[in-house]
Design an enzyme around this catalytic site. Structure first.
Site, short mmCIF file in Angstrom:
data_model
loop_
_atom_site.label_atom_id
_atom_site.label_comp_id
_atom_site.label_asym_id
_atom_site.label_seq_id
_atom_site.Cartn_x
_atom_site.Cartn_y
_atom_site.Cartn_z
N ASN A 12 0.88 -1.17 0.00
CA ASN A 12 0.00 0.00 0.00
C ASN A 12 0.92 1.22 0.00
OD1 ASN A 12 -1.73 2.10 0.44
ND2 ASN A 12 -2.35 1.47 2.52
N TRP A 13 1.00 1.85 -1.17
CA TRP A 13 1.94 2.99 -1.28
C TRP A 13 1.43 4.22 -0.53
CZ3 TRP A 13 3.78 3.39 -7.11
CH2 TRP A 13 4.49 2.23 -7.45
N LYS A 14 0.12 4.21 -0.18
CA LYS A 14 -0.48 5.42 0.42
C LYS A 14 -0.19 6.61 -0.50
CE LYS A 14 -0.16 3.18 4.85
NZ LYS A 14 -0.13 3.28 6.30
N HIS A 97 -9.65 1.47 4.76
CA HIS A 97 -8.36 1.64 5.45
C HIS A 97 -8.57 2.60 6.62
CE1 HIS A 97 -4.23 2.68 6.35
NE2 HIS A 97 -3.90 1.57 5.72
N GLU A 99 -6.91 4.93 7.70
CA GLU A 99 -6.64 6.35 7.41
C GLU A 99 -7.85 7.01 6.74
OE1 GLU A 99 -2.91 5.62 5.43
OE2 GLU A 99 -2.04 5.06 7.37
N GLU A 168 -5.64 -4.62 10.42
CA GLU A 168 -4.61 -3.62 10.62
C GLU A 168 -4.88 -2.86 11.92
OE1 GLU A 168 -2.55 -2.52 6.67
OE2 GLU A 168 -4.20 -1.14 6.98
N GLY A 174 2.45 2.36 10.73
CA GLY A 174 3.43 3.44 10.58
C GLY A 174 4.13 3.81 11.87
N SER A 212 3.24 -1.97 10.37
CA SER A 212 4.68 -2.06 10.63
C SER A 212 5.26 -3.44 10.32
CB SER A 212 5.00 -1.64 12.06
OG SER A 212 4.65 -0.29 12.27
N GLY A 233 2.82 -1.21 4.19
CA GLY A 233 2.94 0.20 3.85
C GLY A 233 4.38 0.56 3.54
N GLY A 234 5.04 1.20 4.51
CA GLY A 234 6.39 1.74 4.29
C GLY A 234 7.37 0.76 3.65
P1 13P Z 1 2.94 0.41 7.58
O1 13P Z 1 3.41 -0.91 7.03
O2 13P Z 1 3.71 1.57 7.03
O3 13P Z 1 2.83 0.39 9.06
O4 13P Z 1 1.44 0.62 7.02
C1 13P Z 1 0.53 -0.41 7.17
C2 13P Z 1 -0.68 -0.08 6.39
O5 13P Z 1 -1.44 0.80 6.76
C3 13P Z 1 -0.91 -0.81 5.15
O6 13P Z 1 -2.19 -0.57 4.66
#
Ligand code: 13P
Length: 254
Positions: A12-14, A97, A99, A168, A174, A212, A233-234
């Protein structure tokens, strides 16, 4: 992981990326064909769907979007429809998600209707659920994720088995603070039991962990019986890290 389910590792590149950086990342990933053992891909920002399609078409890599509209078309400024996503051969779309729940006020009902809209257009929704730190500390984890998933199950009805679920925990996203494999497994088992009440195919359904997840902790998480992959994510923005995690998943299928 269970042998009954092919693992999925989804990035997930966000709201990250840029044409040049994406090209480097998409090409570095494409160079590795893991599709025999793992369903791998990335959910990218809308403007980059065509780039992901151009770079990954014909490869084993799947691209997805991070949101979609519940509406078919019309006066909904800023929204993107399922039919538009289909034009870019999108296979997956994230819905709910945290967010989006947190910063865009998405309710359980809206999330459920987004999942339904995706399914109606042949796109697999990756339905995200998870509790906040305050909810966990109040002992409400199970209740919160069950409520979030129940809303979706109710609305998508007989299509439940066609979706992917992602657990999640909000406090792990994050933050560098991952759920322990045991904490995650407990919730994944709860979710699978809930799915079992709605479909006789729950054992074939994919439940991802996200929050994470990285090259160092992936193996322990993926070793849990009800964790079928990751929503990353990251660490999915770094080709080496993401490929490392994918080979971890591959190794567990061997
Ligand atoms: P991180 O892996 O950066 O914690 O993000 C997780 C996430 O929200 C994937 O959708």
């Amino acid at each position: 992981m269970s042998a009954a389910r092919k693992p999925m590792m989804m990035g997930n590149w966000k709201m990250n990326g840029g044409l040049q950086a994406n090209q480097d990342l998409l090409r570095a990933l494409r160079a590795v064909d893991c599709s025999a053992q793992v369903r791998a891909g990335a959910c990218v920002p809308f403007p980059y769907l065509s780039q992901a399609q151009a770079e990954w078409q014909g490869s084993g890599w799947a691209w997805g979007a991070q949101d979609l509209s519940v509406h078919d078309k019309g006066a909904y400024t800023g929204e993107v429809s399922a039919a538009m996503l289909r034009e870019f051969a999108v296979r997956y779309v994230l819905v709910g998600h945290s967010e989006r729940r947190q910063y865009h006020g998405e309710s359980d009902d809206l999330v459920a209707n987004k999942a339904k809209q995706a399914l109606a257009h042949g796109i697999t929704p990756i339905v995200c659920v998870g509790e906040t730190l305050a909810e966990r500390q109040a002992g409400q984890t199970e209740q919160v994720v069950k409520r979030q998933l129940a809303a979706v199950i109710h609305v998508v009805a007989h299509c439940v088995s066609e979706m992917v679920v992602a657990y999640e925990p909000v406090w792990a996203i994050g933050t560098g603070q991952t759920a322990t494999p045991e904490q995650a497994q407990v919730v994944h088992a709860v979710l699978r039991t809930q799915l079992s009440a709605a479909t006789d195919r729950a054992q074939t359904m994919t439940i991802l962990y996200g929050g994470s997840m990285n090259a160092a902790n992936a193996a322990d998480l993926l070793a849990q019986p009800d964790i079928d992959g990751g929503l990353v994510g990251g660490a999915s923005l770094k080709a080496d890290d993401f490929l490392n995690m994918i080979s971890t998943a591959q190794a567990l299928t061997a």
